[in-house]
Design an enzyme around this catalytic site. Structure first.
Site, mmCIF file in Angstrom:
data_model
loop_
_atom_site.group_PDB
_atom_site.id
_atom_site.type_symbol
_atom_site.label_atom_id
_atom_site.label_comp_id
_atom_site.label_asym_id
_atom_site.label_seq_id
_atom_site.Cartn_x
_atom_site.Cartn_y
_atom_site.Cartn_z
ATOM 1 N N THR A 50 0.852 -1.179 0.000
ATOM 2 C CA THR A 50 0.000 0.000 0.000
ATOM 3 C C THR A 50 0.893 1.236 0.000
ATOM 4 O O THR A 50 1.836 1.345 0.774
ATOM 5 C CB THR A 50 -1.063 -0.027 1.125
ATOM 6 O OG1 THR A 50 -2.038 0.964 0.825
ATOM 7 C CG2 THR A 50 -0.504 0.222 2.514
ATOM 8 N N CYS B 244 -3.688 8.084 7.127
ATOM 9 C CA CYS B 244 -4.269 6.736 7.084
ATOM 10 C C CYS B 244 -3.327 5.744 7.776
ATOM 11 O O CYS B 244 -2.152 6.012 7.927
ATOM 12 C CB CYS B 244 -4.458 6.278 5.639
ATOM 13 S SG CYS B 244 -5.595 7.275 4.675
ATOM 14 N N HIS C 179 -5.900 -0.663 4.216
ATOM 15 C CA HIS C 179 -5.496 0.751 4.250
ATOM 16 C C HIS C 179 -6.686 1.545 4.787
ATOM 17 O O HIS C 179 -7.597 1.881 4.043
ATOM 18 C CB HIS C 179 -5.136 1.173 2.826
ATOM 19 C CG HIS C 179 -4.619 2.575 2.680
ATOM 20 N ND1 HIS C 179 -3.570 2.866 1.834
ATOM 21 C CD2 HIS C 179 -4.985 3.756 3.226
ATOM 22 C CE1 HIS C 179 -3.325 4.179 1.873
ATOM 23 N NE2 HIS C 179 -4.184 4.738 2.703
#
Lengths: 158, 207
Positions: free
Chosen positions: A24, A30, A47
């Site tokens: 990711t 995040c 994620h």
């Protein structure tokens, strides 16, 4: 090297089996959560963007609905809950005025992820969280290794 | 509910939102050109409606290191403004302002202040055009600066939007100077609840 990495985009998740690599890119506030069944070599990466899904939106976007969903999907692929451990990264403050968009969401995300993993009885065995920079997370399901890349700190292995 | 509105916008709605981009960015481009004393062009604004997961990719490479200036928009129709510049464009801009060679691997405090000020000027002129069109009194926050992965900057800018929508509506304009040495994205990100307010202020009958 093994197979082509599987991309996990924001608010999404993916599951892989050894030797898959899950990646990711661009975690800011995040948080990326990598969960690993170390005996069956099955890994899941999500994620997440926000702590709490208050409005019944896309489950994978939130810690409280995304992490249990990831665990359930991993179990469907043959992973066992008692073998699972987690590594987490992200939750930073990206902008110099201190708190991204006034919501301090990076820290809230980290806190929520810790709480949900504790509720699910999954230990966090590695982390690179907080601070002020973006990260990319590369999760090797062959051995559970997670490589964190950032412009500030270079490469770090969890 | 909000996702319904985002996904059910008519072409007329989109044209009206594009017009905001047009007039707002036109105003900003003029201010930008005056500040730099060079010619600044802009592309026709686009109204992008896309799943949140695709937002980190809108400026190109997710992992590319870029400069982002984020301002919060406060008032009747809250939202955010994000200004994204490549490292080369930032260096070129700073070179025009400071007349000095710029090391893009590490911007100095003075350089960061100058970049933030550009964000301020652009957003201020964009919002003043938007205020004139809508009768709103929108104001901007102090700018935040980040020099990092494009994906991390974009995703972190979508937080208020992500709280109540799985989709993003972005009004995006690209700025270019005559010699293609400066290329920047100016993105207006209305909070989901602001969309109907903006459309109503423009004369639409939105439920």
């Amino acid at each position: 090297m093994s197979s082509t990495p599987i991309r996990v985009r924001m608010a999404e998740f993916a599951i892989g089996k050894s030797p898959d690599i899950l990646v990711t890119i661009g975690l800011g506030s995040c948080v990326g959560v990598a969960i690993y069944d170390r005996y069956n070599n099955i890994g899941g990466l999500i994620h997440i963007m926000l702590p709490e899904n208050k409005k019944g939106l896309k489950p994978a976007k939130y810690a409280d609905t995304g992490i249990p969903l990831l665990i359930k999907k991993m179990e469907e692929e043959g992973a066992k809950r008692r073998n699972m451990v987690a590594k987490i990264a992200g939750g930073s403050h990206m902008f110099s005025n201190g708190d991204d968009n006034g919501l301090n969401v990076g820290s809230r995300n980290i806190k929520a992820v810790r709480e949900i993993l504790a509720e699910q009885n999954i230990d966090i065995v590695g982390e690179d969280v907080g601070k002020t920079y973006g990260r990319t997370m590369e999760f090797h399901t062959e051995d559970g290794k997670v490589i964190i890349k950032s412009y500030k700190m270079g490469k770090k292995i969890l | 509910m909000t996702d319904n509105l985002i996904n059910n916008l008519t072409d007329d709605h989109k044209d009206a939102l594009k017009e905001i981009g047009n007039i707002g960015a036109g105003n900003a481009a003029t201010a930008f050109a005056q500040f730099l004393n060079c010619k600044i062009e802009m592309t026709v604004p686009s109204v992008e409606i896309l799943p949140l997961s695709e937002v980190p990719e809108i400026t190109g490479g997710v992992e590319d290191r870029v400069v982002g200036i984020l301002l919060k928009v406060m008032g009747e129709a809250p939202g955010s403004i994000l200004f994204v510049l490549s490292e080369e464009s930032t260096a070129h801009l700073l070179n025009i302002i400071t007349q000095q060679d710029i090391d893009v691997s590490r911007f100095s405090e003075v350089e960061i202040s100058a970049i933030k000020e550009i964000g301020n000027i652009l957003s201020g002129s964009y919002l003043s055009a938007l205020n004139k069109m809508t009768g709103f009194n929108l104001v901007q926050s102090v700018p935040g600066f980040s020099h990092d992965m494009a994906g991390a900057i974009l995703s972190s800018s979508m937080i208020p939007l992500g709280e109540s929508s799985d989709y993003a509506l972005l009004i995006e304009t690209k700025f270019l100077d005559g010699g293609n040495e400066i290329e920047g994205y100016f993105i207006l990100i209305p909070d989901p609840g602001s969309l109907d307010k903006i459309l109503k202020a423009l004369g639409f009958d939105v439920k």
